[in-house]
Design an enzyme around this catalytic site. Structure first.
Site, PDB file in Angstrom:
ATOM      1  N   HIS A 263       0.826  -1.202   0.000  1.00  0.00           N
ATOM      2  CA  HIS A 263       0.000   0.000   0.000  1.00  0.00           C
ATOM      3  C   HIS A 263       0.869   1.266   0.000  1.00  0.00           C
ATOM      4  O   HIS A 263       0.728   2.127  -0.877  1.00  0.00           O
ATOM      5  CB  HIS A 263      -0.912  -0.010   1.235  1.00  0.00           C
ATOM      6  CG  HIS A 263      -1.770   1.205   1.376  1.00  0.00           C
ATOM      7  ND1 HIS A 263      -3.075   1.244   0.964  1.00  0.00           N
ATOM      8  CD2 HIS A 263      -1.507   2.437   1.896  1.00  0.00           C
ATOM      9  CE1 HIS A 263      -3.585   2.445   1.207  1.00  0.00           C
ATOM     10  NE2 HIS A 263      -2.657   3.188   1.782  1.00  0.00           N
ATOM     11  N   GLU A 264       1.767   1.365   0.970  1.00  0.00           N
ATOM     12  CA  GLU A 264       2.621   2.558   1.052  1.00  0.00           C
ATOM     13  C   GLU A 264       3.556   2.627  -0.146  1.00  0.00           C
ATOM     14  O   GLU A 264       3.907   3.728  -0.602  1.00  0.00           O
ATOM     15  CB  GLU A 264       3.411   2.559   2.365  1.00  0.00           C
ATOM     16  CG  GLU A 264       2.564   2.540   3.638  1.00  0.00           C
ATOM     17  CD  GLU A 264       1.562   3.679   3.734  1.00  0.00           C
ATOM     18  OE1 GLU A 264       1.793   4.734   3.098  1.00  0.00           O
ATOM     19  OE2 GLU A 264       0.552   3.513   4.436  1.00  0.00           O
ATOM     20  N   HIS A 267       1.846   4.519  -2.869  1.00  0.00           N
ATOM     21  CA  HIS A 267       1.973   5.970  -2.646  1.00  0.00           C
ATOM     22  C   HIS A 267       3.354   6.451  -3.104  1.00  0.00           C
ATOM     23  O   HIS A 267       3.480   7.465  -3.798  1.00  0.00           O
ATOM     24  CB  HIS A 267       1.828   6.287  -1.157  1.00  0.00           C
ATOM     25  CG  HIS A 267       0.432   6.339  -0.651  1.00  0.00           C
ATOM     26  ND1 HIS A 267      -0.541   7.127  -1.206  1.00  0.00           N
ATOM     27  CD2 HIS A 267      -0.161   5.715   0.411  1.00  0.00           C
ATOM     28  CE1 HIS A 267      -1.676   6.989  -0.532  1.00  0.00           C
ATOM     29  NE2 HIS A 267      -1.466   6.138   0.451  1.00  0.00           N
ATOM     30  N   GLU A 293      -4.638   7.865  -2.938  1.00  0.00           N
ATOM     31  CA  GLU A 293      -5.081   6.593  -2.363  1.00  0.00           C
ATOM     32  C   GLU A 293      -5.454   5.585  -3.446  1.00  0.00           C
ATOM     33  O   GLU A 293      -5.327   4.380  -3.240  1.00  0.00           O
ATOM     34  CB  GLU A 293      -6.268   6.818  -1.424  1.00  0.00           C
ATOM     35  CG  GLU A 293      -5.932   7.564  -0.141  1.00  0.00           C
ATOM     36  CD  GLU A 293      -4.913   6.839   0.720  1.00  0.00           C
ATOM     37  OE1 GLU A 293      -4.785   5.597   0.611  1.00  0.00           O
ATOM     38  OE2 GLU A 293      -4.220   7.518   1.506  1.00  0.00           O
TER      39      GLU A 293
END
Length: 494
Positions: A263-264, A267, A293
């Site tokens: 997830h990160e 980003h 997001e």
């Protein structure tokens, strides 16, 4: 110096101060001992106030206004035209804000963000209630100056996802709510996978190695990334060549940190791939959190929870985590897609996660309508959990205190998570339109083809296009939850 040279020189000084403040904030979240927090907070307050004073000064505003005049503006390239236009708009707002009000706001959110972790560890909302109340009032006061023509929560939504409105969110979230509540009931009534197969511990240093491997596999430039460990994982960008992600390792649950890293990593890949021509300008700072997001959740869910993501790298996973030799890839796939009614948003599966965000959005909306008092938030939270997921948190830590966002004043941010997932349903259709089957691409180990598509169609433009413009340009349609609903129904019917 010319006007443009004077402007760039001033912006560079502001960016240096911002870099220092970002480093302090990173240090606050990762390594500062509890005893040093107060002094660090004082230093952080000082730097943030100096940034505010310098960026909103008469001299800075005068430069922007002169460069915005036709005879000067017409000489600028497209990058600087965007920068001047955006900066002038934002300065006109920020210059309405008295310095003392800004300082009150910074002090409130800094104190609140320091108190929140200890309140969470103690699972005691009363230890945080006063600071949260002060932060809410500071946010309202701040917005009353900066956006006097808007209702506070409308302004906050627009702050994190420009052009988005409560009306649009109510529509698309309502569509999802209607479909997902019964779908979750149906899916959670099915037999569970055998979780005991994953009842082994993985040391933190091994998890860290796995996570670094995964983000590099996704397409991360490892020469421009740093890693840290925090209570709540996050990504921050010092500049386009210094992006940082954190994680929270749990030896008895290695799956959660893996997906936090993916997830990160999504980003961070966005941050790393903004075109360098936007460095130091408004275009280089990614301000649209729904779009941000969408990238993290696209990697995490659309790609990372697809069995084909893991097929090419499964032998490497078993090499790094030998205990996986005792389970099949199919077992792992079922485990990472197990749907359950859980308390913690960051640990939730991709299906129930949507309901976790809807809960927060509906509570925030009522807070800023004046319909909810701070002291009642634990009870309101628990009632919403029962309504949406049929469960009630056993304590404040797994209920109202679980997220850091309210502690730092980030009201209006939560909707961006679900907006990102809604964008992902649309982006999945666009990727397959242009590249073919995502399943086939992942199974062939060609995930970087998808990453490159995202780089070229979204990342390189930074903040020069708002999310609605990106969707129209890339997907060819207006915002709709239908593709995400279709994705969920197809996946979970199987």
């Amino acid at each position: 110096m010319t006007l443009l040279e004077q402007y760039k020189d001033k912006q560079k000084k502001i960016s240096y101060l911002g870099h220092a403040a970002s480093l302090m904030n990173w240090d606050k979240e990762t390594t500062t001992p509890e005893g040093g927090m107060e002094k660090l907070a004082e230093a952080l307050n000082y730097f943030q106030t100096e940034i505010f004073k310098l960026s909103t000064s008469d001299e800075a505003f005068d430069l922007v206004c002169k460069l915005a005049e036709p005879e000067e503006f017409d000489k600028l390239d497209d990058v600087m035209k965007f920068d001047i236009t955006r900066n002038k708009r934002d300065l006109e707002k920020m210059r309405r804000l008295p310095q003392e009000v800004f300082e009150e706001y910074v002090k409130a959110v800094t104190k609140s963000s320091i108190v929140w972790p200890s309140a969470k560890r103690a699972s005691d909302f009363s230890k945080f209630e006063k600071e949260l109340g002060a932060t809410i009032e500071a946010v309202k006061k701040y917005q009353s100056y900066v956006n006097p023509d808007k209702k506070p929560y409308d302004a906050l939504i627009d702050q994190f996802e420009e052009g988005m409105t409560q009306e649009t969110i109510d529509r698309v979230f309502g569509d999802l709510r209607k479909e997902l509540v019964p779908l979750v009931e149906e899916v959670t009534s099915r037999p569970e996978p055998d979780h005991s197969k994953f009842a082994f511990k993985v040391p933190a240093h091994v998890q860290d190695k796995v996570c670094r491997f995964l983000v590099e596999y996704m397409g991360m430039d490892m020469t421009r990334i740093a890693f840290g460990e925090t209570e709540h994982p996050f990504t921050t960008s010092m500049n386009l060549d210094d992006v940082r992600i954190t994680n929270h390792y749990k030896e008895d649950n290695f799956i959660e940190p893996i997906f936090s890293a993916i997830h990160e990593g999504g980003h961070a890949i966005f941050c790393q791939n903004v075109d360098h021509k936007y460095e130091g300008t408004e275009g280089g700072v990614i301000n649209y959190m729904g779009l941000h997001e969408s990238q993290s959740r696209f990697f995490e869910n659309i790609l990372g929870r697809n069995i084909n993501f893991w097929k090419p790298i499964w032998p490497k996973m078993v090499e790094m985590i030998p205990e996986l030799a005792n389970v099949t890839l199919e077992d792992f796939y079922k485990e990472i897609n197990f749907v359950q009614k859980s308390y913690i948003r960051t640990e939730a599966d991709e299906l129930t996660y949507c309901l976790h965000v809807i809960l927060r959005y509906e509570i925030e909306r009522e807070i800023f309508k004046g319909n909810v008092e701070v002291k009642d938030l634990p009870a309101v939270w628990n009632k919403k959990m029962e309504e949406l997921l049929g469960i009630t948190p056993r304590n404040d830590s797994e209920g109202v205190l679980q997220d850091m966002h309210w502690s730092d004043g980030s009201f209006g941010y939560f909707p961006s998570y679900l907006l990102g997932s809604i964008y992902d349903g649309m982006l999945l259709e666009a990727v397959e339109r242009d590249l073919g089957s995502v399943d086939d691409i992942l199974a062939a180990g060609d995930i970087r083809k998808i990453t490159k598509w995202l780089n070229e169609n979204i990342h390189q433009y930074g903040s020069t296009r708002i999310s609605s413009e990106v969707l129209k340009e890339v997907c060819g349609k207006e915002l709709t939850a239908e593709p995400l609903i279709k994705y969920f129904k197809k996946k979970y019917s199987a």
